[in-house]
Design an enzyme around this catalytic site. Sequence first.
Site, PDB file in Angstrom:
ATOM      1  N   ASP A   1       1.944  -3.281  -5.860  1.00 16.67           N
ATOM      2  CA  ASP A   1       2.323  -4.566  -5.277  1.00 16.67           C
ATOM      3  C   ASP A   1       2.601  -5.587  -6.380  1.00 16.67           C
ATOM      4  O   ASP A   1       1.753  -5.845  -7.238  1.00 16.67           O
ATOM      5  CB  ASP A   1       1.215  -5.084  -4.365  1.00 16.67           C
ATOM      6  CG  ASP A   1       1.012  -4.195  -3.150  1.00 16.67           C
ATOM      7  OD1 ASP A   1       1.907  -4.173  -2.284  1.00 16.67           O
ATOM      8  OD2 ASP A   1      -0.030  -3.521  -3.064  1.00 16.67           O
TER       9      ASP A   1
ATOM     10  N   ASP B   1       1.108  -0.363 -11.618  1.00 21.77           N
ATOM     11  CA  ASP B   1       0.568  -0.989 -10.421  1.00 21.77           C
ATOM     12  C   ASP B   1       1.679  -0.952  -9.363  1.00 21.77           C
ATOM     13  O   ASP B   1       2.846  -0.679  -9.685  1.00 21.77           O
ATOM     14  CB  ASP B   1       0.159  -2.430 -10.758  1.00 21.77           C
ATOM     15  CG  ASP B   1      -0.261  -3.212  -9.546  1.00 21.77           C
ATOM     16  OD1 ASP B   1      -1.154  -2.735  -8.810  1.00 21.77           O
ATOM     17  OD2 ASP B   1       0.294  -4.311  -9.319  1.00 21.77           O
TER      18      ASP B   1
END
Length: 218
Positions: A15, A13
């Site tokens: 953020d 991922d």
Amino acid sequence: MFPDRGFDAFLFDMDGTLLNSIAVAERVWGNWAIRHGLDPVAFLRTIHGVRAIETITALQLPGVDPLAEAVAINELELEDMEGIEAIAGVVSFLEALPADRWAIVTSAPRQLAERRLAAAGLVPPAVMVASEDVSRGKPAPDCFLLAAERLGVRADRCVVFEDAPAGIAAAEAAGAAVVVVTTTHTHPLETPHPGIAHYEHIAGRPRTEGPLDLWHRG
């Protein structure tokens, strides 16, 4: 970290996992919540790891067009890069991985993802799955399945680095192993998966042939 298991690829991922963009999220989404009469403190807990359009759709606000609002939110986020920084140790960690063995899987639109990675001093990998690449966002597993497919591996032969419950659920549904990145967490997250606060004491070490190992350096 997984002594009995090697991996064909690492999926990240973005953020909260590779970079910290929490300040931007709080500014942009907090102001949006206030304009729509929402409690920003409570609302901000719901936005992490989920595509903007799905966050807004779930609210079912009268007279609000989720697509139009998601586009507007994206434009505001594209203009705000202040405070974005790479998570400690992540640059050297990524540089040590074989280039064809890792991917980014983000709920952000591609243009925003590229801007944030640049702001954090991170180089995008050859494979990046962004919000517009799938019809269902996290917690559906589609994004991780697609990233694995593009890397030419099976999702259940990958380890996913995630920070948010929606992303963790998506990785679990894809059959991947999970490492939880806790850098931006303000409260403990109940999870059976191993966690790291940063990347300074771990490394992805390729075996002479075959899988990658994930190990503590000290």
